[in-house]
Write a protein that holds these residues in place. Structure first.
Motif, PDB file in Angstrom:
ATOM      1  N   ALA A  46       0.841  -1.211   0.000  1.00  0.00           N
ATOM      2  CA  ALA A  46       0.000   0.000   0.000  1.00  0.00           C
ATOM      3  C   ALA A  46       0.870   1.253   0.000  1.00  0.00           C
ATOM      4  O   ALA A  46       0.572   2.232  -0.706  1.00  0.00           O
ATOM      5  CB  ALA A  46      -0.930  -0.006   1.207  1.00  0.00           C
ATOM      6  N   LYS A  47       1.933   1.241   0.762  1.00  0.00           N
ATOM      7  CA  LYS A  47       2.834   2.403   0.796  1.00  0.00           C
ATOM      8  C   LYS A  47       3.476   2.629  -0.568  1.00  0.00           C
ATOM      9  O   LYS A  47       3.592   3.759  -1.034  1.00  0.00           O
ATOM     10  CB  LYS A  47       3.924   2.196   1.862  1.00  0.00           C
ATOM     11  N   ALA A  50       0.818   3.973  -2.956  1.00  0.00           N
ATOM     12  CA  ALA A  50       0.504   5.377  -2.658  1.00  0.00           C
ATOM     13  C   ALA A  50       1.620   6.300  -3.137  1.00  0.00           C
ATOM     14  O   ALA A  50       1.358   7.369  -3.693  1.00  0.00           O
ATOM     15  CB  ALA A  50       0.256   5.548  -1.166  1.00  0.00           C
ATOM     16  N   ALA A  51       2.838   5.858  -2.917  1.00  0.00           N
ATOM     17  CA  ALA A  51       3.975   6.704  -3.311  1.00  0.00           C
ATOM     18  C   ALA A  51       3.999   6.918  -4.824  1.00  0.00           C
ATOM     19  O   ALA A  51       4.470   7.946  -5.310  1.00  0.00           O
ATOM     20  CB  ALA A  51       5.277   6.070  -2.831  1.00  0.00           C
ATOM     21  N   LYS A  52       3.454   5.959  -5.567  1.00  0.00           N
ATOM     22  CA  LYS A  52       3.487   6.032  -7.039  1.00  0.00           C
ATOM     23  C   LYS A  52       2.245   6.691  -7.634  1.00  0.00           C
ATOM     24  O   LYS A  52       2.113   6.751  -8.859  1.00  0.00           O
ATOM     25  CB  LYS A  52       3.595   4.612  -7.611  1.00  0.00           C
ATOM     26  N   ILE A  53       1.312   7.128  -6.796  1.00  0.00           N
ATOM     27  CA  ILE A  53       0.079   7.719  -7.334  1.00  0.00           C
ATOM     28  C   ILE A  53       0.404   8.987  -8.123  1.00  0.00           C
ATOM     29  O   ILE A  53       1.028   9.906  -7.606  1.00  0.00           O
ATOM     30  CB  ILE A  53      -0.927   8.045  -6.208  1.00  0.00           C
ATOM     31  N   LEU A  59      -5.670   6.324  -7.336  1.00  0.00           N
ATOM     32  CA  LEU A  59      -6.311   6.359  -6.014  1.00  0.00           C
ATOM     33  C   LEU A  59      -7.302   5.225  -5.882  1.00  0.00           C
ATOM     34  O   LEU A  59      -7.354   4.522  -4.869  1.00  0.00           O
ATOM     35  CB  LEU A  59      -7.095   7.663  -5.818  1.00  0.00           C
ATOM     36  N   LEU A  62      -5.797   1.825  -5.600  1.00  0.00           N
ATOM     37  CA  LEU A  62      -5.344   1.572  -4.224  1.00  0.00           C
ATOM     38  C   LEU A  62      -6.544   1.199  -3.350  1.00  0.00           C
ATOM     39  O   LEU A  62      -6.476   0.246  -2.562  1.00  0.00           O
ATOM     40  CB  LEU A  62      -4.631   2.812  -3.672  1.00  0.00           C
TER      41      LEU A  62
END
Lengths: 119, 119
Positions: A46-47, A50-53, A59, A62
């Motif tokens: 998940a991290k 999120a970092a690659k969004i 979004l 995820l």
């Protein structure tokens, strides 16, 4: 098709298995360890996601990933003794538990676990 | 209770408003800009939440946040001209659009927008 294990008492079903206090302790520890590992893997993933969004669609990807994993975890980690050998078998099959971590369980449980692990 | 605006033709409902090509262009730009801003804010928040995840419950808080925001966005950003003045009014009220960004819309629309913005 795999046949049900016959390592326990003939005619005994999984639901009838008796768990000694030592076996319960082994089971609890293995169960918690596998769950912990799986949750840590989800946190890492998940991290990273999120970092690659970069755009809104990421979004919702995820969100979908988290929803799916939460439902899987809820379904998979069922600590009722009546199904626990199958739970452990699936975790062994997925590589989330090693048979060594189940050391201390009697052969009647290990038979079901191995059976499920090879499905 | 706020009364409905009377800035347009008396008896005209919001559904009857006529949108000129220029007004449509202004509306489209303002709508897209507000949506873009709101999505960017969600991306920032999601990245921050993910970076701070320390335990499994934080995963499901992130999931819940994303689900809630997705539903809000879906509900709020409705581009039908029959409801658009109310959409803009809500966005002005939330500080996501300024009235300057709606410059070019006629008073019949601005009346509804201001009315909704003060609710």
């Amino acid at each position: 098709m795999a046949s049900l294990p016959r390592s326990g008492i003939q005619g005994t079903t999984m639901r009838d298995l008796k768990w000694s206090p030592t076996e319960k302790a082994v089971a609890r520890k293995a169960f918690d360890r596998a769950l912990q590992r799986e949750l840590e893997a989800i946190i890492r993933e998940a991290k990273q996601m999120a970092a690659k969004i970069k755009q809104p669609s990421h979004l919702w990807e995820l969100e979908g990933y988290l929803t799916q994993r939460r439902k899987e975890i809820d379904r998979k980690y069922d600590y009722r003794y009546s199904v626990l050998p199958l739970v452990f078998g699936s975790l062994v099959r997925e590589g989330r538990l090693s048979e060594e971590e189940l050391h201390g369980l009697a052969e009647d449980k290990l038979g079901y676990i191995r059976w499920q692990a090879t499905l």
